[in-house]
Design an enzyme around this catalytic site. Structure first.
Site, PDB file in Angstrom:
ATOM      1  N   HIS A 362      82.292 105.229  52.919  1.00 11.79           N
ATOM      2  CA  HIS A 362      82.604 106.568  52.420  1.00 11.79           C
ATOM      3  C   HIS A 362      83.308 106.540  51.072  1.00 11.79           C
ATOM      4  CE1 HIS A 362      81.404 107.987  56.430  1.00 11.79           C
ATOM      5  NE2 HIS A 362      80.951 108.974  55.682  1.00 11.79           N
ATOM      6  N   ARG A 469      81.248 118.129  52.905  1.00 17.30           N
ATOM      7  CA  ARG A 469      81.940 117.291  53.904  1.00 17.30           C
ATOM      8  C   ARG A 469      83.347 117.853  54.108  1.00 17.30           C
ATOM      9  NH1 ARG A 469      78.918 112.978  51.070  1.00 17.30           N
ATOM     10  NH2 ARG A 469      77.884 111.639  52.599  1.00 17.30           N
ATOM     11  N   ARG A 505      79.607 121.417  56.735  1.00 12.37           N
ATOM     12  CA  ARG A 505      79.467 120.544  57.907  1.00 12.37           C
ATOM     13  C   ARG A 505      80.781 120.548  58.670  1.00 12.37           C
ATOM     14  NH1 ARG A 505      78.144 114.249  57.232  1.00 12.37           N
ATOM     15  NH2 ARG A 505      80.304 114.130  56.577  1.00 12.37           N
ATOM     16  N   GLU A 603      71.116 111.898  62.524  1.00 15.09           N
ATOM     17  CA  GLU A 603      71.641 110.619  62.044  1.00 15.09           C
ATOM     18  C   GLU A 603      71.785 109.599  63.168  1.00 15.09           C
ATOM     19  OE1 GLU A 603      75.239 111.482  59.861  1.00 15.09           O
ATOM     20  OE2 GLU A 603      75.903 112.969  61.295  1.00 15.09           O
ATOM     21  N   ASN A 626      72.336 107.943  55.767  1.00 14.86           N
ATOM     22  CA  ASN A 626      73.343 106.868  55.708  1.00 14.86           C
ATOM     23  C   ASN A 626      73.585 106.315  57.107  1.00 14.86           C
ATOM     24  OD1 ASN A 626      73.560 107.697  53.078  1.00 14.86           O
ATOM     25  ND2 ASN A 626      75.431 108.876  53.416  1.00 14.86           N
ATOM     26  N   ASP A 627      73.838 107.232  58.034  1.00 16.20           N
ATOM     27  CA  ASP A 627      74.078 106.772  59.400  1.00 16.20           C
ATOM     28  C   ASP A 627      72.779 106.422  60.109  1.00 16.20           C
ATOM     29  OD1 ASP A 627      76.857 106.652  59.918  1.00 16.20           O
ATOM     30  OD2 ASP A 627      76.938 108.814  59.656  1.00 16.20           O
ATOM     31  N   ARG A 637      77.225 100.021  58.062  1.00 13.44           N
ATOM     32  CA  ARG A 637      77.146 100.459  56.672  1.00 13.44           C
ATOM     33  C   ARG A 637      78.327 100.008  55.829  1.00 13.44           C
ATOM     34  NH1 ARG A 637      77.666 107.046  57.329  1.00 13.44           N
ATOM     35  NH2 ARG A 637      78.434 107.071  55.214  1.00 13.44           N
ATOM     36  N   CYS A 674      70.166 114.598  53.383  1.00 15.68           N
ATOM     37  CA  CYS A 674      71.455 114.689  52.687  1.00 15.68           C
ATOM     38  C   CYS A 674      72.168 113.352  52.599  1.00 15.68           C
ATOM     39  CB  CYS A 674      72.350 115.733  53.332  1.00 15.68           C
ATOM     40  SG  CYS A 674      72.861 115.301  54.995  1.00 15.68           S
TER      41      CYS A 674
HETATM   42  C1  PEP Z   1      74.825 110.516  56.491  1.00 15.47           C
HETATM   43  O1  PEP Z   1      75.192 109.879  57.481  1.00 15.47           O
HETATM   44  O2  PEP Z   1      73.756 110.287  55.893  1.00 15.47           O
HETATM   45  C2  PEP Z   1      75.677 111.571  55.937  1.00 15.47           C
HETATM   46  C3  PEP Z   1      75.254 112.335  54.963  1.00 15.47           C
HETATM   47  O3  PEP Z   1      76.920 111.700  56.470  1.00 15.47           O
HETATM   48  P1  PEP Z   1      78.158 110.763  56.069  1.00 15.47           P
HETATM   49  O4  PEP Z   1      77.731 109.879  54.946  1.00 15.47           O
HETATM   50  O5  PEP Z   1      79.278 111.663  55.689  1.00 15.47           O
HETATM   51  O6  PEP Z   1      78.414 110.011  57.324  1.00 15.47           O
HETATM   52 MG    MG Z   2      76.853 110.597  58.665  1.00 18.12          MG
END
Ligand code: PEP
Ligand code: MG
Length: 754
Positions: A362, A469, A505, A603, A626-627, A637, A674
């Site tokens: 993050h 976020r 979110r 995700e 991402n997740d 990650r 996203c």
């Molecule tokens: C994701 O997981 O792709 C996402 C946008 O949420 P975050 O990166 O805040 O976990």
């Molecule tokens: Mg996420």
């Protein structure tokens, strides 16, 4: 054996440079295995040769002179096979090569084990014995276990020594460290080390000017700890037996004596600040105690560490928290938290270099969103030595230059100006609509969260906000923000972007986003209490947030709500029920709230397979790649060690996205992306082919993505995707798309390293 292993690794880990680290290794191996010779051969990166770098038993004069080419001699054989070689009589082996410089004539038995890091042979650890014999299995496995743990320590000691040498040398000597690309861009500035409070090991060196004042505050801190200790001893005197109480006397003696205190004062006089001087003294004493054979004495090392922490806490409580940031600050740390990042005024923050984490952490995502270059996972970085050093952080390649030469600086300044030129080209593109040459509109939304992003001028680009976020404001507080506080924050975002939609979110903490005031300790936090799971277990927190969101939208009606980490329909139904409840309550209270569109993030892999069921319940989907990538590929990650396996253009990730889009479209529900993938120009081509309805990304990526959309038709993207499905390897897919960008004249968008 375990004890010996632990001690050797500990000693090597705290060695100040490579030579001393290697010396410790050969000395300890010879002692503990009871062999005649222990040597380390390290690979010379330039020549590929294995060079005798340390020995105990052979002639020291041979160090640096005996060299084996790859595959040459028994050392070469160990590196070539990447496995231990155990030979009863080395001189009679066909691969044996005699090195006269070593005086090794009398040795027969040979055991060599490779020292390997991340699949690459760094060197060979060799044990020799005069007699003819095969080494026993437990001796072999001891050396294998040791070598497996030494690789990291050797690299770290090498980097640390290199930096130390560089700091002592005159100008023009620089060091380069390897990390991972975190957030794109090039930063040139001065290092400021971020460290957690009361963590002595993480304290950096820092130059001090008023030495007497520093010594004064150190002595005050020591006196406070002494008072505490005397109080504890008094309190315990009626409870503890005399022999246990003696421990307090010993600690008090240390606090009054010359070694711990006197040595720290000496170090302060040499120019280091009190916390840095204390760290060095404590580390040295801990090393001495930990290398003692007697286990009782070894345990005393932890008492010394504890004393160090107590003194540090006192020093820190006396130091005013006014920090002077450099105009171009590069935040450097073992592990940089989102909170530490937020503490630095945006105008001072030039870059980030973190010893841990990866581009999907993050902190890296935030850096990316703020347009701040970042290097992550620079694991061998001697963080404590970097305070105030000039640093270049190359967020494209993941390189970190410490005290860079004129030449390197000039080259990077040139790259920086090329970037500025590209930004100019992109400025023109940014003003155009996000429509493909065949007329398909793909709206581009922003990912935001930092309040400053709303205040800055980003609101005039993009079609709205695809991912706000909300946890970021939560992370910056010292308690859960109440309904009114949240209302103000959300209202501002909704107002700034109105009438364009803003997707708020709901709270997504857990994993690597921890609230200081709501500690959650878990073995596998990314598989634990995260996102919607926390919200549903704490309806009081969730309902407050939803009420604030709904109230913020009154009269604007541009709110959409996005639910993170949904993994079952049950969770979704529960969340929808709570949203309905909050909405109903507000209506009863007379507020003119409109029920907003509600969507979920995809995700978690289980949600991919339930899109049809979810589509009946929600208005839209947003794929959090991402997740989703982390969970589909089982690649943490945040883990630099496996970062090369984290590939968004993996056929499995593309296949999952295809499935979500196909199922959602059957029920006419739109799908957005996203995750960071939406801001990656090569991936955008793939997503266009997959039929995604919109994309959401950080403001810094939006113009690049728009350029891609305006340059390729959806038909072209579909054709390309057909070719991509034929490829089985993520790298091949990336090469395909990079090639197409290059041919289309968009080569400037390809990031080095991608
Ligand atoms: C994701 O997981 O792709 C996402 C946008 O949420 P975050 O990166 O805040 O976990
Ligand atoms: Mg996420």
């Amino acid at each position: 054996m375990l004890d010996t292993l632990r001690r050797i690794i500990q000693e090597v880990n705290t060695a100040p440079d490579l030579d001393q680290a290697l010396d410790i290794i050969v000395r300890r191996v010879r002692e503990s295995v009871g062999v005649d010779v222990a040597s380390v051969y390290l690979k010379d990166i330039d020549t590929g040769q294995y060079v005798l770098s340390a020995t105990e038993g052979l002639r020291k004069s041979a160090i640096g002179h005996v060299r084996f080419n790859p595959g040459e001699g028994l050392v070469g054989m160990v590196s070539e096979r990447e496995e231990p070689v155990n030979i009863e009589d080395a001189p009679s082996h066909p691969r044996y090569m005699f090195a006269s410089e070593t005086g090794e004539n009398p040795y027969h038995a040979f055991l060599g084990v490779p020292i390997i890091q991340h699949g690459t042979v760094l060197g060979v650890l060799v044990a020799r014995q005069r007699e003819y014999r095969l080494f026993a299995e437990d001796e072999e496995s001891f050396l294998v276990t040791l070598a497996a743990q030494l690789a990291g320590a050797i690299t770290h000691a090498g980097a640390s020594g290199e930096v130390a040498q560089m700091l002592q040398a005159s100008e023009g000597v620089s060091a380069v460290l390897k990390g991972l690309p975190g957030a794109p861009g090039i930063a040139i500035g001065k290092a400021m080390v971020a460290y957690p409070p009361a963590n002595l090991e993480a304290i950096p060196d820092r130059q001090v000017t008023d030495i007497e004042a520093e010594i004064g505050s150190f002595r005050d801190a020591v006196n406070s700890v002494k008072d505490d200790m005397s109080d504890y001893a008094n309190r315990m005197s009626s409870i503890l037996p005399a022999e246990e109480l003696a421990l307090f006397d010993a600690l008090l003696m240390m606090l009054g004596g010359d070694s711990l205190i006197g040595e720290t004062v000496e170090r302060i006089r040499a120019g280091n600040w009190a916390p840095g001087a204390l760290r060095e003294t404590i580390a040295q004493h801990v090393r001495v105690f930990e290398s003692m054979e007697d286990s009782y004495m070894r345990e005393r090392a932890s008492d010394i560490r504890d004393l160090g922490r107590r003194i540090l806490t006192r020093i820190q409580s006396e130091v005013p928290a006014v920090i002077a940031f450099y105009p171009q600050t590069i935040l450097v740390g073992e592990e940089i938290s989102v909170g530490q990042l937020a503490e630095i005024p945006v105008e001072n923050l030039a870059g980030i270099v973190s010893a841990s984490g990866s581009s999907s952490s993050h902190v890296a995502i935030l850096a990316h969103a703020m347009g701040v270059p970042a290097v992550m996972g620079a694991a061998d970085m001697p963080v404590g030595r970097l305070e105030g050093q000039t640093i270049i952080a190359d967020g494209y390649r993941g390189d970190v230059f410490i005290n860079p030469s004129e030449l390197v600086c000039r080259e990077y300044l040139r790259l920086q100006s090329e970037e500025t030129e590209l930004t100019e080209v992109l400025k023109d593109v940014a003003a155009q609509p996000s429509v493909t040459p065949d007329g398909v509109n793909i709206p581009l939304y922003l990912n935001i969260g930092l309040v400053s992003s709303v205040e800055n001028e980003v609101h005039d680009i993009g079609d709205g906000v695809g991912l706000y976020r909300t946890e970021i404001p939560f992370l910056m507080q010292d308690r859960f923000p109440g309904e009114e506080v949240q209302l103000r924050i959300y209202r501002k975002a909704l107002e700034v972007f109105a009438p364009r939609p803003v997707s708020l979110r709901t709270l997504d903490v857990g994993g690597d986003k921890l609230l200081s005031y709501f500690p959650v300790k878990e073995d596998n936090p990314f598989l634990g209490w995260r996102g919607i799971r926390i919200s549903l277990d704490h309806p009081e927190i969730f309902l407050t947030q939803i009420r604030a969101m709904l109230r913020a939208s009154v009269g604007l009606n541009n709110l959409t709500i996005l639910l993170p980490m949904i993994s079952t329909v049950t969770e979704l139904d529960h969340a929808l029920l709570l949203i309905k409840q909050a909405h109903g309550e507000l209506l009863e209270e007379g507020a003119l709230v409109v029920r907003p569109p509600v969507g979920i993030m995809i995700e978690v892999p289980s949600a991919v397979y339930q899109v049809s069921a979810m589509a009946k319940r929600v208005d839209f989907f947003s794929i959090g790649t991402n997740d989703l990538t982390q969970y589909l590929l089982a690649v943490d990650r945040n883990n630099a060690r496996v970062a090369s396996l984290y590939q968004t253009l993996h056929p499995a990730v593309l296949g999952a996205i295809r499935q979500v889009i196909e199922q959602a479209h059957v029920l006419g529900k739109p799908v957005s992306i996203c995750g960071e993938m939406a801001g990656d120009p090569a991936a955008v081509l793939a997503l266009m082919g997959l039929g995604v309805n919109s994309l959401s990304m950080s403001a810094s990526n939006l113009p690049r993505v728009k350029w891609v959309i305006r340059s390729f038709t959806v038909d072209e993207a579909r054709d390309l995707l057909k070719q991509a499905w034929m490829l089985e390897e993520p790298r091949a897919i990336r090469e395909l798309y990079n090639g197409v960008l290059e041919q289309g004249g968009l080569g400037g968008l390809i990031r080095p390293g991608n």
